[in-house]
Design a protein around this motif. Structure first.
Motif, PDB file in Angstrom:
ATOM      1  N   ARG A   1       0.841  -1.189   0.000  1.00 30.00           N
ATOM      2  CA  ARG A   1       0.000   0.000   0.000  1.00 30.00           C
ATOM      3  C   ARG A   1       0.879   1.243   0.000  1.00 30.00           C
ATOM      4  NH1 ARG A   1      -4.998  -0.404  -0.315  1.00 30.00           N
ATOM      5  NH2 ARG A   1      -5.046  -2.473   0.570  1.00 30.00           N
ATOM      6  N   ALA A   2       0.447   2.252  -0.748  1.00 31.14           N
ATOM      7  CA  ALA A   2       1.209   3.490  -0.882  1.00 31.14           C
ATOM      8  C   ALA A   2       0.472   4.640  -0.186  1.00 31.14           C
ATOM      9  CB  ALA A   2       1.422   3.798  -2.364  1.00 31.14           C
ATOM     10  N   PRO A   3       0.450   4.651   1.161  1.00 26.47           N
ATOM     11  CA  PRO A   3      -0.325   5.683   1.857  1.00 26.47           C
ATOM     12  C   PRO A   3       0.224   7.089   1.653  1.00 26.47           C
ATOM     13  CG  PRO A   3       0.947   4.395   3.425  1.00 26.47           C
ATOM     14  CD  PRO A   3       1.136   3.755   2.079  1.00 26.47           C
TER      15      PRO A   3
ATOM     16  N   ARG B   1       3.097  10.561  -3.478  1.00 35.35           N
ATOM     17  CA  ARG B   1       3.054  11.999  -3.787  1.00 35.35           C
ATOM     18  C   ARG B   1       1.940  12.372  -4.757  1.00 35.35           C
ATOM     19  NH1 ARG B   1       8.327  13.841  -6.522  1.00 35.35           N
ATOM     20  NH2 ARG B   1       9.239  12.857  -4.734  1.00 35.35           N
ATOM     21  N   HIS B   2       1.330  11.397  -5.410  1.00 34.10           N
ATOM     22  CA  HIS B   2       0.266  11.688  -6.370  1.00 34.10           C
ATOM     23  C   HIS B   2      -1.075  11.185  -5.841  1.00 34.10           C
ATOM     24  CE1 HIS B   2       2.910  13.325  -9.375  1.00 34.10           C
ATOM     25  NE2 HIS B   2       3.781  12.462  -8.909  1.00 34.10           N
ATOM     26  N   PRO B   3      -2.072  12.068  -5.788  1.00 32.56           N
ATOM     27  CA  PRO B   3      -3.369  11.714  -5.177  1.00 32.56           C
ATOM     28  C   PRO B   3      -4.001  10.458  -5.768  1.00 32.56           C
ATOM     29  CG  PRO B   3      -3.270  14.064  -5.614  1.00 32.56           C
ATOM     30  CD  PRO B   3      -2.035  13.463  -6.218  1.00 32.56           C
ATOM     31  N   ILE B   4      -3.869  10.231  -7.067  1.00 33.46           N
ATOM     32  CA  ILE B   4      -4.500   9.054  -7.682  1.00 33.46           C
ATOM     33  C   ILE B   4      -3.929   7.752  -7.113  1.00 33.46           C
ATOM     34  CG2 ILE B   4      -2.941   8.882  -9.663  1.00 33.46           C
ATOM     35  CD1 ILE B   4      -6.700   8.344  -9.856  1.00 33.46           C
ATOM     36  N   ALA B   5      -2.681   7.786  -6.640  1.00 35.41           N
ATOM     37  CA  ALA B   5      -2.031   6.580  -6.132  1.00 35.41           C
ATOM     38  C   ALA B   5      -2.112   6.439  -4.617  1.00 35.41           C
ATOM     39  CB  ALA B   5      -0.565   6.569  -6.566  1.00 35.41           C
ATOM     40  N   ARG B   6      -2.410   7.515  -3.934  1.00 36.89           N
ATOM     41  CA  ARG B   6      -2.402   7.509  -2.467  1.00 36.89           C
ATOM     42  C   ARG B   6      -3.374   6.466  -1.923  1.00 36.89           C
ATOM     43  NH1 ARG B   6      -2.872  12.979  -1.500  1.00 36.89           N
ATOM     44  NH2 ARG B   6      -0.701  13.119  -2.128  1.00 36.89           N
ATOM     45  N   GLY B   7      -2.855   5.603  -1.053  1.00 36.47           N
ATOM     46  CA  GLY B   7      -3.673   4.581  -0.409  1.00 36.47           C
ATOM     47  C   GLY B   7      -3.901   3.337  -1.240  1.00 36.47           C
TER      48      GLY B   7
END
Length: 160
Positions: free
Chosen positions: A66-68, A71-77
């Motif tokens: 998981r990428a909480p 840096r990019h909103p589309i990928a966050r979480g």
């Protein structure tokens, strides 16, 4: 074959993380001596961390994590797919087969969850692999002195 890391993989992990070829698009290798001192006897295990095993020997690693703090909103979480293969395993389709198997596992455990993948646009092999695995471009951005590609793989919804 995908499996958990074992003590016998330690040398291959060090080779993988110290390889200049493997880390061409990843900011450079780590010094082998540093890895020798820091690497535990059994490399870390957690769900989504797989050793790619060919005939009893480690040839690569697949990570689904998981990428909480991305840096990019589309990928966050979202879960991020990462992979590293020893140079002698390149060009045989092992990455495609192993990543597809890891994503199948992920879909079974976490249905309806998308996966992201980031790679440098200069990494032609990784760009091809992303397309084969069903990732579509969401955006490009500049980081680590290079153009980066962010792809998204939509969740696989089980049929009723």
């Amino acid at each position: 074959m995908l499996r958990e890391p074992e003590a016998r993989d330690r040398v291959a992990f060090i080779e993988l993380l110290a390889s200049p070829e493997v880390h061409t698009y990843l900011g450079g290798p780590r010094p082998a001596g540093e890895l020798e001192r820091e690497m535990p006897g059994v490399p870390e295990r957690w769900p989504g961390s797989f050793v790619v095993d060919l005939d009893g020997a480690m040839i690569g690693q697949i990570l689904l994590r998981r990428a909480p703090g991305h840096r990019h909103p589309i990928a966050r979480g979202k879960v991020d797919l990462g992979y590293l293969f020893l140079p002698q395993a390149w060009g045989f389709g092992y990455a495609t087969e192993a990543c597809a198997a890891a994503l199948d596992w992920f879909d079974g455990v976490f249905p309806d969850e998308p996966v992201v993948l980031t790679t440098q646009t200069a990494n032609v092999g990784s760009m091809r692999l992303a397309a084969k695995l069903g990732f579509t471009e969401v955006e490009r951005f500049h980081a680590w002195d290079a153009e980066q590609w962010l792809g998204l793989r939509s969740p696989i919804t089980p049929s009723a």
